[in-house]
Each structure stands twice: as structure tokens, then as C-alpha cells.
Design an enzyme around this catalytic site. Structure first.
Site, PDB file in Angstrom:
ATOM      1  CG  HIS A  15      -0.396   0.259   2.455  1.00 14.97           C
ATOM      2  ND1 HIS A  15      -1.268   0.498   3.481  1.00 14.97           N
ATOM      3  CD2 HIS A  15       0.947   0.289   2.839  1.00 14.97           C
ATOM      4  CE1 HIS A  15      -0.260   0.778   4.624  1.00 14.97           C
ATOM      5  NE2 HIS A  15       0.891   0.459   4.369  1.00 14.97           N
ATOM      6  CB  CYS A  34       3.274   4.823   5.333  1.00 10.63           C
ATOM      7  SG  CYS A  34       3.752   3.768   6.589  1.00 10.63           S
ATOM      8  CG  HIS A  40       5.175   0.433   2.584  1.00 10.45           C
ATOM      9  ND1 HIS A  40       4.639   1.535   2.179  1.00 10.45           N
ATOM     10  CD2 HIS A  40       4.746  -0.074   3.648  1.00 10.45           C
ATOM     11  CE1 HIS A  40       3.827   1.968   3.143  1.00 10.45           C
ATOM     12  NE2 HIS A  40       3.724   1.030   3.971  1.00 10.45           N
ATOM     13  CG  HIS A  42       2.479  -3.446   6.108  1.00 11.32           C
ATOM     14  ND1 HIS A  42       3.269  -3.042   7.193  1.00 11.32           N
ATOM     15  CD2 HIS A  42       2.189  -2.328   5.669  1.00 11.32           C
ATOM     16  CE1 HIS A  42       3.292  -1.807   7.303  1.00 11.32           C
ATOM     17  NE2 HIS A  42       2.787  -1.375   6.026  1.00 11.32           N
ATOM     18  CG  ASP A  80      -2.348 -13.354   0.204  1.00 11.15           C
ATOM     19  OD1 ASP A  80      -1.655 -12.699   0.811  1.00 11.15           O
ATOM     20  OD2 ASP A  80      -2.271 -14.651  -0.106  1.00 11.15           O
ATOM     21  CG  HIS A  81       0.680 -12.494  -2.731  1.00 15.76           C
ATOM     22  ND1 HIS A  81       0.407 -13.338  -1.703  1.00 15.76           N
ATOM     23  CD2 HIS A  81       2.083 -12.551  -2.875  1.00 15.76           C
ATOM     24  CE1 HIS A  81       1.345 -13.788  -1.130  1.00 15.76           C
ATOM     25  NE2 HIS A  81       2.586 -13.533  -2.003  1.00 15.76           N
ATOM     26  CD  GLU A 125       0.024  -0.755   8.396  1.00 14.95           C
ATOM     27  OE1 GLU A 125      -1.046  -0.823   7.577  1.00 14.95           O
ATOM     28  OE2 GLU A 125       0.345   0.071   9.210  1.00 14.95           O
TER      29      GLU A 125
HETATM   30 NI    NI Z   1       2.460   0.702   5.664  1.00 13.22          NI
END
Ligand code: NI
Length: 136
Positions: A15, A34, A40, A42, A80-81, A125
């Protein structure tokens, strides 16, 4: 007797925290790392808590296999992914903070669960940062 039955789940996603209506400077000042334009990732951990009466015939609050499949179909398959900003429609115009993600997850699951249940969703997160939502 109202009992809470819970299921853990997991998804990896990328995100970027960013507001299009803010300047680059303001975005960077508020969202810091962020706001990285290259995104990046998580490793999100999810806890789904379903509270209800124990069914007198089955002895279950909810069949955890059904809850497992619901989380798989509604959340894991969708998130996911994925790049949340680019690939998940709910975040097209919604900043994908943990807070907003947990509300989106809660809404998606709540819509598929029998109204007799109370639902709480907890989203990690990072191992130390987590948010929770139970409606309202
Ligand atoms: Ni983040």
C-alpha cells in the site's frame, strides 16, 4: 450462553498512504515512509471474532469451517498479494491505513454473516501495531 468463536488469517499486501488533494510535502510530513511512491508491503494478521449463542443441536456458535471459507473468499482472495491502492476497489478513493482496512474487512464479513452474530475484527499491520473494529 454467548460465546466467541475466533479464526486467525493472514494476507500480504502492498500500500501507499497518500492523499491526492494534498501537496507532496504535506503527504510526506504526515505519512512519512508510508508515503513512498513505490509502495511497501505488510504481513497483515487478521483475527475475526464471532459472538453468538451456542446452537443447541450442533454445540457450535458458528461452524469454523464456514468462517474459514468466508474469510478466504471475501478477504484473502481479494487482498492477498495485491496492491491495495491499485487493485482493491474499496481503496480507490480511500487511504489504505490499518484503520480503514479493518473497517472494510468488517463490512465485507458482516454482510455475509447471519445478523444474529456480533462481529469484531482485529488487524495487525506489524507485530506491534494493530487496530480493531466491532461496528458502530
Ligand atoms: Ni505501511
Amino acid at each position: 450462553m454467548r460465546v466467541t468463536a475466533s479464526r486467525k488469517a493472514h494476507f500480504n499486501a502492498a500500500h501507499r498512504l497518500h492523499r491526492k488533494d494534498w501537496s507532496d510535502e504535506q503527504n510526506k510530513a504526515v505519512f512519512g515512509k508510508c508515503n513512498n511512491p513505490h509502495y511497501h508491503g505488510h504481513n497483515y494478521e487478521l483475527l475475526v471474532h464471532v459472538t453468538g449463542e451456542i446452537d443447541q443441536e450442533t454445540g457450535y456458535v458458528i461452524d469454523l469451517k464456514i468462517l474459514k471459507d468466508l474469510i478466504k473468499n471475501e478477504i484473502e482472495n481479494a487482498f492477498d498479494h495485491k496492491n491495495l491502492n491499485e487493485q482493491v476497489p474499496e481503496f480507490k478513493n480511500l487511504n489504505p491505513t490499518a484503520e480503514n482496512i479493518v473497517v472494510v474487512i468488517w463490512n465485507k464479513l458482516k454482510a455475509k454473516l447471519d445478523a444474529k452474530y456480533d462481529l469484531e475484527v482485529v488487524l495487525y499491520e506489524t507485530p506491534r501495531n494493530f487496530v480493531s473494529y466491532k461496528g458502530g
